[in-house]
Design a protein around this motif. Structure first.
Motif, PDB file in Angstrom:
ATOM      1  N   PHE A  47       0.949  -1.648  -0.322  1.00 24.41           N
ATOM      2  CA  PHE A  47       0.059   0.007   0.067  1.00 24.41           C
ATOM      3  C   PHE A  47       0.645   0.910  -0.365  1.00 24.41           C
ATOM      4  O   PHE A  47       0.290   2.679  -0.741  1.00 24.41           O
ATOM      5  CB  PHE A  47      -0.372  -0.188   1.296  1.00 24.41           C
ATOM      6  CG  PHE A  47      -1.730   1.283   1.308  1.00 24.41           C
ATOM      7  CD1 PHE A  47      -3.018   1.335  -0.003  1.00 24.41           C
ATOM      8  CD2 PHE A  47      -1.373   2.193   2.221  1.00 24.41           C
ATOM      9  CE1 PHE A  47      -3.785   2.059   0.633  1.00 24.41           C
ATOM     10  CE2 PHE A  47      -2.821   3.338   2.760  1.00 24.41           C
ATOM     11  CZ  PHE A  47      -3.452   3.852   1.665  1.00 24.41           C
TER      12      PHE A  47
ATOM     13  N   GLY B 169       2.968   1.091  -2.918  1.00 23.26           N
ATOM     14  CA  GLY B 169       1.853   2.144  -4.036  1.00 23.26           C
ATOM     15  C   GLY B 169       1.601   3.157  -4.688  1.00 23.26           C
ATOM     16  O   GLY B 169       1.631   3.694  -5.459  1.00 23.26           O
TER      17      GLY B 169
ATOM     18  N   ASN C  66      -0.742  -1.878  -6.836  1.00 22.57           N
ATOM     19  CA  ASN C  66      -1.446  -0.411  -5.803  1.00 22.57           C
ATOM     20  C   ASN C  66      -1.212   0.463  -6.288  1.00 22.57           C
ATOM     21  O   ASN C  66      -2.005   1.501  -6.814  1.00 22.57           O
ATOM     22  CB  ASN C  66      -1.301  -1.357  -4.498  1.00 22.57           C
ATOM     23  CG  ASN C  66      -2.131  -1.813  -4.215  1.00 22.57           C
ATOM     24  OD1 ASN C  66      -3.161  -2.140  -4.439  1.00 22.57           O
ATOM     25  ND2 ASN C  66      -1.447  -2.974  -2.956  1.00 22.57           N
TER      26      ASN C  66
ATOM     27  N   ILE D 183      -3.993   3.322  -7.728  1.00 21.43           N
ATOM     28  CA  ILE D 183      -4.131   3.925  -7.247  1.00 21.43           C
ATOM     29  C   ILE D 183      -3.925   5.666  -8.257  1.00 21.43           C
ATOM     30  O   ILE D 183      -4.226   6.973  -8.212  1.00 21.43           O
ATOM     31  CB  ILE D 183      -3.316   4.251  -5.820  1.00 21.43           C
ATOM     32  CG1 ILE D 183      -3.410   3.899  -4.723  1.00 21.43           C
ATOM     33  CG2 ILE D 183      -2.785   5.996  -5.028  1.00 21.43           C
ATOM     34  CD1 ILE D 183      -2.286   3.074  -3.189  1.00 21.43           C
TER      35      ILE D 183
ATOM     36  N   THR E 101     -10.166   4.776  -4.500  1.00 17.32           N
ATOM     37  CA  THR E 101      -9.793   3.167  -5.078  1.00 17.32           C
ATOM     38  C   THR E 101      -9.526   2.454  -4.261  1.00 17.32           C
ATOM     39  O   THR E 101      -9.163   1.199  -3.974  1.00 17.32           O
ATOM     40  CB  THR E 101      -8.392   3.822  -5.394  1.00 17.32           C
ATOM     41  OG1 THR E 101      -8.048   4.058  -4.143  1.00 17.32           O
ATOM     42  CG2 THR E 101      -7.939   4.688  -6.460  1.00 17.32           C
ATOM     43  N   THR E 102     -10.199   2.362  -2.919  1.00 13.12           N
ATOM     44  CA  THR E 102      -9.999   1.151  -1.361  1.00 13.12           C
ATOM     45  C   THR E 102     -10.993  -0.120  -1.927  1.00 13.12           C
ATOM     46  O   THR E 102     -10.712  -1.230  -1.334  1.00 13.12           O
ATOM     47  CB  THR E 102     -11.002   1.827  -0.617  1.00 13.12           C
ATOM     48  OG1 THR E 102     -10.304   3.437  -0.121  1.00 13.12           O
ATOM     49  CG2 THR E 102     -11.292   1.160   0.518  1.00 13.12           C
TER      50      THR E 102
ATOM     51  N   VAL F 126      -7.857  -1.296  -4.478  1.00 10.78           N
ATOM     52  CA  VAL F 126      -6.794  -2.636  -3.293  1.00 10.78           C
ATOM     53  C   VAL F 126      -7.093  -3.318  -3.260  1.00 10.78           C
ATOM     54  O   VAL F 126      -6.321  -4.008  -2.138  1.00 10.78           O
ATOM     55  CB  VAL F 126      -6.741  -0.707  -2.664  1.00 10.78           C
ATOM     56  CG1 VAL F 126      -5.444  -1.380  -1.613  1.00 10.78           C
ATOM     57  CG2 VAL F 126      -6.037   0.362  -3.458  1.00 10.78           C
TER      58      VAL F 126
END
Length: 218
Positions: free
Chosen positions: A34, A37, A103, A107, A145-146, A149
């Motif tokens: 994360f 990313g 990711n 993002i 984008t939750t 991801v």
């Protein structure tokens, strides 16, 4: 021969330890993927070409090669140039970087989708370029984008089984150790599948809670 699940209880502790290390790998690599990313996305979009193009090449390389090969290169290959990583660290780095490139792509699209007026508004109240990016653009992109991801995190959990090839005693590796002693592969692989499914359900529940909180904060 038939199935004999009575062989499982004596190895419950071994499987539990394997599940624990699977969770440790997933959480650690998930955090790496994360954070990296976001860094990849920002670098590709805003960094000077001398920095952005090598990062683009790295992303292209990791997207175009299998995770198993990447794990071998990180764990066995880096030793030849003097970088000797412990198996656990190599597994976290390999999984983290592999999913970081995906990711990052997600993002990056989320950042590009943020209304430019948001940046202009932030600049108009005195924010610098990087402050606007940090406090306005990136938080909105991450919220948008939750779900995508989150899907990558679920995929990471499943792919964590590949680190067994470099000797990490996660769930698949633990199952293989038990099979080597009992010669009952079907029972232990079924047990491993059930534990993966349980971990997946828990992860999905956690991600759903995060998504609901993100939606409520809009």
């Amino acid at each position: 021969m038939g199935l004999d699940f009575s062989v499982l209880p004596p190895y419950a502790e071994l499987l539990g330890v394997g599940l624990w290390w699977t969770i440790v790998l997933t959480v650690s690599a998930g955090i790496v993927s994360f954070v990296m990313g976001i860094l990849f996305a920002v670098t590709v979009l805003y960094a000077p070409a001398v920095i952005a193009y090598p990062v683009r090449f790295f992303i292209w390389l990791f997207m175009g090669t299998p995770l198993l090969l990447q794990l071998f290169l990180i764990y066995y290959g880096l030793v030849q140039i003097g970088i000797d990583l412990p198996a656990l660290v190599a597994g976290i780095v390999g999984l983290g970087l592999h999913f970081a490139v995906y990711n990052g792509d997600i993002i990056r699209a989320g950042i590009a989708a943020v209304d430019p007026g948001q940046t202009e508004g932030a600049r108009s109240i005195g924010f610098g370029r990087w402050q606007a990016l940090r406090y306005v653009v990136i938080p909105q992109a991450v919220r948008n984008t939750t779900p995508a991801v989150g899907n990558m995190m679920i995929a990471l959990l499943k792919e964590s089984s590949l680190v067994s090839v470099i000797g990490i005693a996660e769930l698949v590796h633990a199952s293989q150790l038990a099979i080597s002693e009992t010669y009952r592969p079907f029972e232990f692989y079924i047990a491993a599948a059930a534990l993966y499914y349980l971990a997946n359900l828990i992860l999905e529940a956690g991600l759903n809670m995060i998504e609901k909180r993100v939606e409520a904060s809009r």
